[in-house]
Design an enzyme around this catalytic site. Structure first.
Site, PDB file in Angstrom:
ATOM      1  N   HIS A  45      17.022   3.093 -34.238  1.00 39.29           N
ATOM      2  CA  HIS A  45      16.946   3.958 -35.419  1.00 39.29           C
ATOM      3  C   HIS A  45      15.733   3.599 -36.265  1.00 39.29           C
ATOM      4  O   HIS A  45      15.503   2.436 -36.588  1.00 39.29           O
ATOM      5  CB  HIS A  45      18.210   3.846 -36.262  1.00 39.29           C
ATOM      6  CG  HIS A  45      18.262   4.879 -37.349  1.00 39.29           C
ATOM      7  ND1 HIS A  45      18.680   6.167 -37.107  1.00 39.29           N
ATOM      8  CD2 HIS A  45      17.913   4.837 -38.661  1.00 39.29           C
ATOM      9  CE1 HIS A  45      18.602   6.873 -38.228  1.00 39.29           C
ATOM     10  NE2 HIS A  45      18.136   6.086 -39.187  1.00 39.29           N
TER      11      HIS A  45
ATOM     12  N   SER B  93      16.550  11.108 -39.715  1.00 35.85           N
ATOM     13  CA  SER B  93      17.741  10.445 -40.254  1.00 35.85           C
ATOM     14  C   SER B  93      18.412  11.324 -41.305  1.00 35.85           C
ATOM     15  O   SER B  93      18.807  12.442 -41.011  1.00 35.85           O
ATOM     16  CB  SER B  93      17.354   9.069 -40.808  1.00 35.85           C
ATOM     17  OG  SER B  93      18.483   8.282 -41.070  1.00 35.85           O
TER      18      SER B  93
ATOM     19  N   ASP C  29      21.067   3.307 -31.312  1.00 34.80           N
ATOM     20  CA  ASP C  29      21.170   3.888 -32.646  1.00 34.80           C
ATOM     21  C   ASP C  29      22.585   4.415 -32.843  1.00 34.80           C
ATOM     22  O   ASP C  29      23.100   5.150 -31.992  1.00 34.80           O
ATOM     23  CB  ASP C  29      20.144   5.023 -32.785  1.00 34.80           C
ATOM     24  CG  ASP C  29      20.198   5.726 -34.132  1.00 34.80           C
ATOM     25  OD1 ASP C  29      20.878   5.231 -35.051  1.00 34.80           O
ATOM     26  OD2 ASP C  29      19.540   6.786 -34.264  1.00 34.80           O
TER      27      ASP C  29
END
Length: 404
Positions: free
Chosen positions: A374, A187, A344
């Site tokens: 995610h 991320s 995501d």
């Protein structure tokens, strides 16, 4: 009694409404994800209340809860240290051949540049597992977070810690083979890993170069919040589109009221001349395969808000948005592993970057999870475990084992 029953019914309906979030049929374990998302949203709402009351910033509440998680244990040697003034946690795997140099990895955790820690349970477990299965030395960087600091401090911390680890003296201290060192992150950590990998690759003063870069559902640009994955997954847990814009604004220390303007891409309208040399770098109509473009349309307003790019120049800074790097920089970066998830908002960021790396001649392994969401890699172990997280973790470590 009737009043009590009626009140109970209303409360039950309200709870069901709060918990229930429509989920795609193909997402992994939807009800479990729904409950997880409810817990996360509740934590964020409590944090928002504390911030409104002036008690503390919202993220401090979330960090407090994250730190309450029990830590895993094991035989891995773990030591907190400081690299070039940056706090790190070093994991040393055991069981390798005596006298043989080990592999090394720098790991950068996610959390929107504002949350999480090397000491959080999921990241501690991940780094222990990497160290043990790869018989490697893992350096997990405790970079500073927003709102205490903003861009480029997070990037600077990660770069300095990585450069320190890559020095021959430090590698020798940890018995790490200079030819087998990589960097990874998920991320926001994937954003930082990509940016650091770019800088290391072009810095001629650094003699030891990275062998691999592993980017796990990375966030790589803030110029288009209407890519197909942003449109498709704008309300899918655990990262909502509005939340991602909020994280960007906090990271770049920008006006938080810009969120609605940026959600409709007003900052990248056709009349923004400063974007002319960058548009092809995030043009998903050219970089994504038709399978992922689906029937979505590009959102490019004719007229926008020109002051945004002037007020927030970091939106065009490759240290913040690695997707905007020039091809001559990308071609010098190490071979890459890019993990993406169908459900995501950041799916297309990763896919576009993988495509640009390939166009620059970099070897890329794209690992896509049709049932992924995610953050799934952080849920690969008890007490909250998802099957897609377990698969993703094992495939990620397997790739590292074969390529690092």
């Amino acid at each position: 009694m009737k009043l009590f029953c009626f009140a109970t019914l209303l409360l039950s309906l309200a709870l069901a409404y709060y918990v229930y979030t429509p989920m795609p049929e193909t997402i992994s374990e939807p009800w479990k994800l729904m409950i997880l998302d409810t817990a996360i949203r509740s934590m964020m709402h409590v944090g928002a209340l504390f911030q409104t009351l002036g008690i503390c910033h919202q993220v401090h509440v979330v960090r407090f809860v994250q730190q309450m998680q029990p830590m895993p244990s094991g035989d891995t040697k773990v030591q907190d240290s400081t690299f070039a003034g940056v706090q790190v946690r070093v994991y040393e795997g055991t069981g390798g051949e005596e006298g043989r140099l080990r592999r090394g990895m720098v790991y950068l955790h996610g959390g929107g540049w504002a949350l999480a820690s090397t000491k959080e349970r999921s990241y501690d477990h991940l780094c222990r597992k990497m160290a043990d299965e790869l018989k490697a030395v893992i350096v997990s960087v405790e970079y500073r977070l927003a709102p205490e600091v903003h861009f480029p401090k997070q990037y600077d911390d990660c770069l300095e810690a990585t450069k320190h680890f890559l020095t021959p003296e430090v590698l020798a201290l940890y018995s790490v083979d200079p030819a087998h060192v990589g960097i990874a992150g998920d991320s926001a950590g994937g954003n930082l890993a990509a940016a650091v990998a770019q800088q290391i690759s072009v810095d001629d003063t650094i003699s030891v170069k990275l062998r691999v870069q592993a980017l796990i559902y990375p966030v790589l640009q803030a110029l288009d919040f209407n890519t197909p994955s942003y449109q498709q997954n704008h309300n899918i847990p655990i990262l909502y589109r509005s939340s991602m814009v909020h994280f960007w604004l906090e990271y770049l220390d920008a006006d938080r009221t810009l969120i609605h303007t940026m959600l409709i891409n007003n900052h990248t309208a056709k009349d923004q001349k400063a974007l002319s040399k960058h548009r092809a770098k995030f043009d998903w109509t050219a970089l994504l395969s038709p399978e992922f473009q689906k029937n979505y349309k590009a959102v490019v307003p004719r007229k926008g808000s020109p002051k945004i790019l002037k007020k927030v120049p970091a939106l065009l800074d490759v240290r913040a948005a690695p997707l905007l790097a020039e091809e001559e920089v990308l071609q010098k970066t190490p071979q890459a592993y890019v993990l993406t998830c169908e459900h995501d908002v950041l799916r297309d960021d990763g896919m576009m970057y993988a495509r640009r790396l390939e166009q620059a001649g970099v070897k890329v392994t794209s690992d896509h999870y049709a049932d992924g969401f995610h953050g799934c890699l952080s849920f690969a172990s008890d007490p909250i475990k998802f099957s897609v997280g377990e698969r993703a973790l094992q495939n990620y470590i397997s790739w590292l084992n074969d390529n690092l």
